[in-house]
Each structure stands twice: as C-alpha cells, then as structure tokens.
Design an enzyme around this catalytic site. Structure first.
Site, mmCIF file in Angstrom:
data_model
loop_
_atom_site.group_PDB
_atom_site.id
_atom_site.type_symbol
_atom_site.label_atom_id
_atom_site.label_comp_id
_atom_site.label_asym_id
_atom_site.label_seq_id
_atom_site.Cartn_x
_atom_site.Cartn_y
_atom_site.Cartn_z
ATOM 1 N N TYR A 229 48.638 50.203 9.299
ATOM 2 C CA TYR A 229 47.677 49.236 9.829
ATOM 3 C C TYR A 229 46.447 49.230 8.948
ATOM 4 O O TYR A 229 45.929 50.289 8.577
ATOM 5 C CB TYR A 229 47.289 49.631 11.257
ATOM 6 N N ASP B 129 43.782 53.506 2.128
ATOM 7 C CA ASP B 129 43.063 53.177 3.353
ATOM 8 C C ASP B 129 42.860 54.486 4.109
ATOM 9 O O ASP B 129 43.758 54.963 4.806
ATOM 10 C CB ASP B 129 43.851 52.165 4.181
ATOM 11 N N LYS C 171 35.507 54.615 10.635
ATOM 12 C CA LYS C 171 35.531 55.600 11.724
ATOM 13 C C LYS C 171 34.550 56.769 11.536
ATOM 14 O O LYS C 171 33.368 56.615 11.816
ATOM 15 C CB LYS C 171 36.968 56.027 11.985
HETATM 16 C C1 LIG Z 1 41.109 51.643 12.473
HETATM 17 C C2 LIG Z 1 41.729 51.301 11.170
HETATM 18 C C3 LIG Z 1 41.374 50.147 10.453
HETATM 19 C C4 LIG Z 1 40.497 49.075 11.029
HETATM 20 O O1 LIG Z 1 39.219 49.519 11.278
HETATM 21 P P1 LIG Z 1 38.330 48.715 12.362
HETATM 22 O O2 LIG Z 1 36.992 49.362 12.243
HETATM 23 O O3 LIG Z 1 39.009 48.898 13.670
HETATM 24 O O4 LIG Z 1 38.318 47.289 11.928
HETATM 25 C C5 LIG Z 1 41.884 49.985 9.181
HETATM 26 N N1 LIG Z 1 42.717 50.884 8.649
HETATM 27 C C6 LIG Z 1 43.094 51.985 9.307
HETATM 28 C C7 LIG Z 1 43.995 52.971 8.635
HETATM 29 C C8 LIG Z 1 42.633 52.226 10.598
HETATM 30 O O5 LIG Z 1 43.054 53.303 11.275
#
Ligand SMILES: *Cc1c(COP(=O)(O)O)cnc(C)c1O
Length: 422
Positions: free
Chosen positions: A144, A239, A267
């Site tokens: 994701y 990511d 995060k």
């Molecule tokens: C949470 C997440 C996102 C998206 O971040 P948001 O702040 O929710 O837009 C992108 N990549 C990964 C791996 C994530 O866990």
C-alpha cells in the site's frame, strides 16, 4: 462491555460522513462490529467514549512508537502552539527536522516535508518520473502506498478487506503506467524490465510489507531489486511510511543494509501530527520546483506544530538507547505466546500479524488465503478482554516502548488461551 456512547456517536457520524468514518478501516466493517469512539489515550492505553480502557496495539497505525501522549512530545507541541499554528513561510523547525531526518537517512540527501504519506508517495513518484523521463512504475501486489490514483492497484491495507477490491473513480488510463509484480518474487520484476526495458521510472516497495499483514522480505529480495533497478537505470523507492524509525532509527534501509534512491517517511516521523517526507539523491530532488521542473507544493507543508512534534519524537528516540531492543523483546514475548497457541505469526521487530492460515504467508496470494472470519473472532475475543488490535486481518500489530511488561504478559496469556476457548 457497555458501548452505548460509541454507538450513539456512530449513529450520528453515519449521517455526516460516508460510513461514519474519515478512513475506511476505522469502520470495523471486516470484523462485523460497530467502531469504538476514542476519548483519550496515554502510554499503552486508550479509553473509549464509554470509559472502557484497552491495551492498544494499533498505536494510531504506527506513529505512537513511544506510546500515546508522550510527555516530551506533548510539551513540544504545546510550546509550539504559543507561537502560532501556521505561517506558510520558512521557519527554523523545518530545518531542524530535515537535519534530523537526514542524519538517520543519509540516502535522503535532499528532502521535502509534506502532510501525509499519500502525498509524499505521490510526489516521490512524480519526481522519479521527472528525473528519468520515463512513465512506468512497478509496484507489488499487497503493498500500500496511499490512496493516489495511480497506485490503487492491488493496494493492500483496507483495500484487501470488505467489498472494495480496488477503487471506482480511477480512470483506466491513470493506472496504465502502473505495473504489478509479486512481493518476494524478484523474477516477476526481472520479466517486467525485460518487457519494458526503457520505460520504467521506478520500482516502489515497502521494504518490509506491512499492509497485507506483516510480510518480511526474503533474503536477497531487496538486494535483487537494488541490482535490477541499477542495471536498467530505474530508481528504487523505499516506502518507509511504516518501517521508518520503526525497524531502527534508520528504518528498513539501515535494518536490511540496502540503500534506495528515494525514500518516503510518514507516521512516526511526525510524532502523531500530519507530517510526511520524501527525499533522495541530490540530483533527483533537484528536479523539484523551484530548482527544477517537477512541481510540488503545500500550504501547510512543514507546519510548525507538526515539525515540533516530529523533532521531539525523533529526539526522544535518539535518547532512548534501548528502544529497539526493548521493542523487539516485548514483541518477541507476544510472538512466542502466539506460536505456542498454535497460531501462524509473522514478526519483524515491533511489527507483527497473526494470520489465520495454515501456510507460511510470504506474499499477496498466501496472505489472501488467511481466514478473515476467524480473524474477526480473534479480534472480538481480544477486544472483549480489553485488548485493542487492528480490525482487519491485513494490518500489523504495533508494539510501543510504553507497553509495560505487565500488559505484554497479560496480552500473551490471553492470546495463549484463544484456541482453547474458541
Ligand atoms: C500509511 C501508509 C501510507 C499512506 O500514508 P497516509 O499518511 O495514510 O496517507 C503510505 N505507505 C505506507 C507503507 C503506509 O503504511
């Protein structure tokens, strides 16, 4: 368990917001319950609107690695508030946070602060395309990368549960340039490069997948991605929105010893405020406006309250030398209890997922074979005993530094009784 107030709020929320929520996973749809409304949090506990207290293993999906409402972070935010909430102009906090991030992620020679992981990924992908002059992006099934149009293809996270396999409202053309590969299958990436040799701008990957449940990279997988992208002149984007400051202060790239061309953080980096970052090699990031032709901007980007929270949290991480060993030890206790209970578990550091599946979970297909109905039962069993975990089979459990030994042991005991009582 009395949840009348949560129920009442949810009833009202549904008349105001789609499904009553501002992010789908919060609706508890895949575990067949109504969501809890949270009224407060501290340390490893959250309290709902009816006053029920839970040991929390969601931790806001990662940001609260030090626990909820860490006093140092709260103090920094309060102090920052006295100077105003936003300027839309340069300020020292941006420099201090960028400096801290770069110290831990030397691969981010230049970086930008933005407001969400979604925005950071979207911007990183644009930079990669601008730099390489190529259009195609390789992503992995079950990874994701936020909810931007081009990346909502077999997206993992909330997309794996419920009735939304993908998203409506995304024109086919928008995902045409997105190529899908299988996680932990470097051969699937190699074949894409053989087919689209000169048109792949980047490979984007969660270096340890955590949005189809936790799925660690197999030995050599990340190195092979590094080698293939280098060979074909494409960029490797990590990511690290979940893994950044989670697997180690230097994220998965430090943990696994692989240097990507670009990195996305979110995060934990924002200390619980809406903040994310993307960055990478200098010559790539020099393509971003005002230096280059790739446009990216933001009214609230580098917001002073968010940077204050990020600086305070990262400083606290730096000043906690046993942070990662303690996280590992605590999560290890939970892992052992889970295994002893005869359940299937994947764990990397303080990230873990209990899979109701008889086969090892190593990719999207094996993750999909997990039994969601049984997970829903497990979720409710824990919740009714005061333990709050992700309301979906395809998410991680997050252990924080604030989880007390007592609470970890209590959780482990409850997990170890699950099979006997169900
Ligand atoms: C949470 C997440 C996102 C998206 O971040 P948001 O702040 O929710 O837009 C992108 N990549 C990964 C791996 C994530 O866990």
């Amino acid at each position: 368990m009395n949840t009348n107030r949560s129920s009442e709020l949810f009833g009202k929320a549904k008349t105001l917001m789609p499904g009553g929520v501002n992010s789908p996973v919060r609706a508890f749809g895949s575990v067949g319950r109504e969501p809890l409304f949270i009224a407060g949090s501290r340390g490893d506990r959250i309290t709902d609107a009816d006053g029920n207290e839970y040991i929390d293993y969601v931790c806001s999906w990662g940001p609260d690695i030090l626990g909820h409402a860490h006093p140092t972070v709260i103090k920094a935010v309060k102090r920052a508030c006295d100077n105003g909430l936003t300027y839309g102009a340069c300020h020292e906090g941006e420099v201090l946070l960028a400096e801290k991030i770069k110290a831990h992620y030397p691969s981010m020679e230049l970086l930008r602060l933005v407001n969400s992981g979604t925005e950071a990924v979207m911007s990183a992908v644009r930079a990669a395309r601008g730099f390489t002059g190529r259009d195609k992006i390789v992503k992995f099934e079950g990874c994701y990368h936020g909810h931007s149009d081009g990346l909502l293809v077999k997206g993992g996270s909330g997309l794996l549960t419920g009735s939304v396999p993908d998203s409506a409202g995304v024109p086919a053309g928008f995902t045409e340039a997105t190529l899908l590969a299988r996680y932990n299958d470097a051969g699937s990436v190699q074949s894409l490069f053989e087919q689209y040799t000169d048109s792949i701008a980047a490979v984007i990957v969660e270096p340890c997948a955590a949005n189809m449940g936790v799925v660690p990279p197999k030995d050599g997988f990340l190195q092979t991605l590094r080698d293939i992208t280098a060979q074909y002149g494409a960029l490797l984007i990590f990511d690290e929105v979940i893994t950044g400051f989670r697997l180690s202060a230097g994220g998965a790239q430090e943990y696994y010893g692989i240097k990507p061309d670009m990195t996305v953080l979110g995060k934990i980096a924002g200390g619980g405020m809406p903040l994310a970052a993307y960055g990478g090699r200098k010559e790539i990031m020099e393509q971003i406006a005002p230096l280059g032709a790739v446009y990216q901007a933001g009214t609230l980007s580098g917001n002073p309250i968010a940077t204050a929270a990020g600086i305070a949290q990262i400083t606290q991480i730096e000043q906690t030398p046993d942070l990662y060993s303690e996280l590992d030890r605590k999560a290890g206790i939970l892992e052992n209890a889970t295994k002893k209970a005869g359940l299937n578990v994947n764990r990397v550091g303080s990230l873990m997922t209990v899979f109701f599946s008889d086969t090892p979970v190593t990719d999207y297909d094996t993750a999909q074979s997990a039994d969601r109905t049984e997970y829903a039962r497990f979720f409710s069993y824990l919740l009714e005993k005061g333990i709050y975990t992700a309301p979906s089979q395809f998410e991680a459990m997050f252990v924080s530094y604030a989880h007390s030994d007592d609470d970890i042991v209590k959780t482990a005991e409850i997990i170890s009784r699950y099979r006997k009582e169900n």
